[in-house]
Design a protein around this motif. Structure first.
Motif, PDB file in Angstrom:
ATOM      1  N   THR A  26       0.792  -1.227   0.032  1.00  0.00           N
ATOM      2  CA  THR A  26       0.035   0.086  -0.048  1.00  0.00           C
ATOM      3  C   THR A  26       0.753   1.162   0.019  1.00  0.00           C
ATOM      4  O   THR A  26       0.595   2.218  -0.551  1.00  0.00           O
ATOM      5  CB  THR A  26      -0.903   0.100   1.239  1.00  0.00           C
ATOM      6  OG1 THR A  26      -1.804  -1.235   1.163  1.00  0.00           O
ATOM      7  CG2 THR A  26      -1.989   1.114   1.332  1.00  0.00           C
ATOM      8  N   LEU A  27       1.930   1.507   0.909  1.00  0.00           N
ATOM      9  CA  LEU A  27       2.729   2.288   0.841  1.00  0.00           C
ATOM     10  C   LEU A  27       3.703   2.620  -0.440  1.00  0.00           C
ATOM     11  O   LEU A  27       3.696   3.555  -1.002  1.00  0.00           O
ATOM     12  CB  LEU A  27       3.782   2.090   2.184  1.00  0.00           C
ATOM     13  CG  LEU A  27       4.868   3.172   2.155  1.00  0.00           C
ATOM     14  CD1 LEU A  27       4.467   4.641   2.302  1.00  0.00           C
ATOM     15  CD2 LEU A  27       5.894   2.550   3.280  1.00  0.00           C
ATOM     16  N   ARG A  28       4.252   1.300  -0.766  1.00  0.00           N
ATOM     17  CA  ARG A  28       5.208   1.394  -1.863  1.00  0.00           C
ATOM     18  C   ARG A  28       4.362   1.790  -3.458  1.00  0.00           C
ATOM     19  O   ARG A  28       4.856   2.308  -4.062  1.00  0.00           O
ATOM     20  CB  ARG A  28       5.746   0.114  -2.436  1.00  0.00           C
ATOM     21  CG  ARG A  28       6.774  -0.388  -1.097  1.00  0.00           C
ATOM     22  CD  ARG A  28       7.242  -1.647  -1.247  1.00  0.00           C
ATOM     23  NE  ARG A  28       7.577  -2.003  -2.583  1.00  0.00           N
ATOM     24  CZ  ARG A  28       9.017  -1.888  -2.939  1.00  0.00           C
ATOM     25  NH1 ARG A  28       9.804  -1.389  -2.275  1.00  0.00           N
ATOM     26  NH2 ARG A  28       9.375  -2.177  -4.296  1.00  0.00           N
ATOM     27  N   LYS A  29       3.115   1.513  -3.450  1.00  0.00           N
ATOM     28  CA  LYS A  29       2.444   2.255  -4.652  1.00  0.00           C
ATOM     29  C   LYS A  29       2.553   3.339  -4.929  1.00  0.00           C
ATOM     30  O   LYS A  29       2.223   4.136  -5.885  1.00  0.00           O
ATOM     31  CB  LYS A  29       1.062   1.656  -4.584  1.00  0.00           C
ATOM     32  CG  LYS A  29       1.002   0.088  -4.957  1.00  0.00           C
ATOM     33  CD  LYS A  29      -0.644  -0.393  -4.759  1.00  0.00           C
ATOM     34  CE  LYS A  29      -0.641  -1.858  -4.886  1.00  0.00           C
ATOM     35  NZ  LYS A  29      -2.024  -2.375  -4.531  1.00  0.00           N
ATOM     36  N   LYS A  30       2.792   4.327  -3.574  1.00  0.00           N
ATOM     37  CA  LYS A  30       2.687   5.766  -3.843  1.00  0.00           C
ATOM     38  C   LYS A  30       4.291   6.244  -3.902  1.00  0.00           C
ATOM     39  O   LYS A  30       4.509   7.443  -4.016  1.00  0.00           O
ATOM     40  CB  LYS A  30       2.245   6.492  -2.620  1.00  0.00           C
ATOM     41  CG  LYS A  30       0.800   5.965  -2.191  1.00  0.00           C
ATOM     42  CD  LYS A  30      -0.279   6.422  -2.995  1.00  0.00           C
ATOM     43  CE  LYS A  30      -1.643   6.124  -2.653  1.00  0.00           C
ATOM     44  NZ  LYS A  30      -2.549   6.768  -3.610  1.00  0.00           N
ATOM     45  N   ARG A  31       5.213   5.128  -4.148  1.00  0.00           N
ATOM     46  CA  ARG A  31       6.530   5.593  -4.278  1.00  0.00           C
ATOM     47  C   ARG A  31       7.295   5.142  -5.670  1.00  0.00           C
ATOM     48  O   ARG A  31       8.368   5.390  -5.679  1.00  0.00           O
ATOM     49  CB  ARG A  31       7.294   4.669  -3.240  1.00  0.00           C
ATOM     50  CG  ARG A  31       6.816   5.264  -1.593  1.00  0.00           C
ATOM     51  CD  ARG A  31       6.829   6.669  -1.313  1.00  0.00           C
ATOM     52  NE  ARG A  31       6.665   7.037  -0.112  1.00  0.00           N
ATOM     53  CZ  ARG A  31       5.697   7.794   0.530  1.00  0.00           C
ATOM     54  NH1 ARG A  31       4.837   8.150  -0.437  1.00  0.00           N
ATOM     55  NH2 ARG A  31       5.542   8.275   1.745  1.00  0.00           N
TER      56      ARG A  31
END
Length: 451
Positions: free
Chosen positions: A356-361
């Motif tokens: 979930t976090l990495r999709k924004k990175r």
């Protein structure tokens, strides 16, 4: 001794230490006695006191790789001795800016906790709100100090390990003997839990304490105590109040438009690195390899030093010119939640939180979901993601300290300075900073850390 303020904000008679010999100074002629509830509120609103935190963990973590000879020659002794993990970083008359700044915050909070409830002019709600704010600020300062100047929390030895001078009153005659690590953490947790009922869910300004900030500090404290179940539970409480993530894709083409501190949707409790020497702390090749060039955190948050031949530096602060943000934020809480899940054996929950976090990175074309086959793999993914997400801001030093107790992560680190390799072995006493000789000379009851 009476307590005084100057201009309602600046404490006089305090030179930023816990030491009695540095607080008993005659008040200036244009100061007046703290009396009104608004006086105490003004003390707490002084962000020049409360918003700045540590500096030296940026030098001692393996995020730093200061390899250039010119940069090394420009470093001050406190900087290069910290980088070398030397037994002591300070001369006999040197002050320690991290120690002094954080104990100044504690002293200011103690003025408030001692006097605000009997102050004049405020309502009961205003007084209890100020008391709660002071307790959160004090808890933050102690949580930072105990992770700089005391041994990493070990449940088997915390009751006897040297902690800190634990000051909860502004009295000049309180004992400066070091409480145990366990007692320091108990005070941190006590302050935060007592403050919670009188805090807003979220602050008007993210430099102010709130319920989200108190839960975030409880999550961090629990993580450092290795109480991973509580850490995850507190992180969940934070994320129920604030869970907004910045999509770095939005800023990939125009990083100068990244949100400033007060508008940052991820920030829970704004804190900044103390000082500006981070601009010359180049990043290690190990970190840069872990990031990888397709990660937007690499693209946006690393940049060339000046000149570029010196290497890469942490660059996020150059877009906003507000300093390096190091307070608790939404990504950190997600990572604590993921680590709690991994350590409990819930592989899918841990990896889902990371993804979930990495999709924004990452740009969509570069993004690939992480996968893990077992809890050990999931935990490794979490620790690596913590380093990617939190790099360049000192968090890694705190992780290096606590991960010594995990066989899978305990390792020997190396910094090379002027041709000499300096190593930091697992379980070394040098994971704990020495207390400045200056303070011990003035106050011999403060016992030095084992070296």
């Amino acid at each position: 001794m009476k307590k005084y303020i100057l201009g309602l904000i600046t404490i006089t008679g305090l030179l930023a230490t816990s030491c009695r010999k540095y607080v008993e100074v005659d008040p200036l002629s244009n100061s007046r006695i703290i009396k009104y509830t608004t006086d105490y509120q003004d003390l707490l609103n002084n962000t020049s006191v409360f918003e700045y935190s540590y500096l030296y963990p940026l030098y001692s973590s393996d995020d730093a790789g200061i390899d250039n000879a010119t940069l090394q020659n420009s470093m001050l002794p406190q900087q290069y001795l910290t980088y070398q993990w030397a037994d002591t970083r300070l001369g006999i008359t040197d002050i320690d800016v991290d120690w002094e700044r954080l104990y100044k915050q504690i002293y200011t909070c103690n003025l408030v906790t001692d006097g605000v409830m009997s102050s004049t002019g405020g309502t009961a709600v205003q007084k209890t709100a100020a008391l709660a704010v002071a307790k959160v600020h004090r808890a933050y300062a102690y949580l930072t100090l105990v992770n700089l100047y005391a041994a990493p929390y070990n449940p088997a030895t915390a009751a006897t390990d040297l902690g800190l001078p634990l000051l909860t009153t502004s009295s000049l005659y309180t004992s400066l003997k070091r409480a145990s690590v366990q007692d320091v953490y108990a005070q941190i947790i006590k302050d935060l839990t007592e403050a919670l009922p009188d805090l807003p869910d979220l602050p008007v300004y993210n430099s102010d304490p709130s319920k989200a900030a108190a839960y975030a500090l409880l999550a961090e404290a629990s993580l450092y105590k290795r109480d991973f179940a509580s850490a995850g539970s507190y992180a969940d409480k934070v994320l129920a109040l604030k869970n907004t993530l910045t999509d770095l894709n939005t800023y990939a083409a125009a990083p100068s438009t990244l949100p400033k501190k007060l508008a940052d949707p991820e920030t829970i409790f704004s804190k900044l690195v103390s000082g500006n020497s981070y601009s010359s702390i180049t990043l290690s090749s190990d970190l840069l390899t872990l990031l990888g060039t397709s990660d937007l955190r690499y693209t946006l948050f690393t940049g060339n030093a000046n000149p570029a031949t010196y290497g890469k530096i942490y660059y996020r602060q150059n877009y906003t010119n507000e300093g390096v943000y190091i307070g608790p934020n939404v990504p950190e809480m997600m990572l604590i939640k993921a680590e709690s899940a991994a350590r409990a054996g819930d592989v899918s929950a841990a990896v889902n939180e990371l993804n979930t976090l990495r999709k924004k990175r990452f740009k969509p074309a570069d993004y690939v979901d992480l996968t893990a086959t077992n809890a050990a793999d999931a935990l490794t993914l979490v620790i690596n993601e913590r380093r990617r997400e939190l790099f360049g801001r000192g968090f890694r030093w705190f992780d290096m300290r606590r991960l010594n107790q995990d066989a899978a992560f305990a390792k020997t680190y190396t910094h090379t300075f002027k041709g000499t390799a300096y190593t930091l072995e697992p379980y070394s006493n040098r994971y704990t900073y020495a207390i400045g000789t200056y303070y011990i000379t003035l106050n011999p009851e403060i016992v030095q850390n084992p070296r």
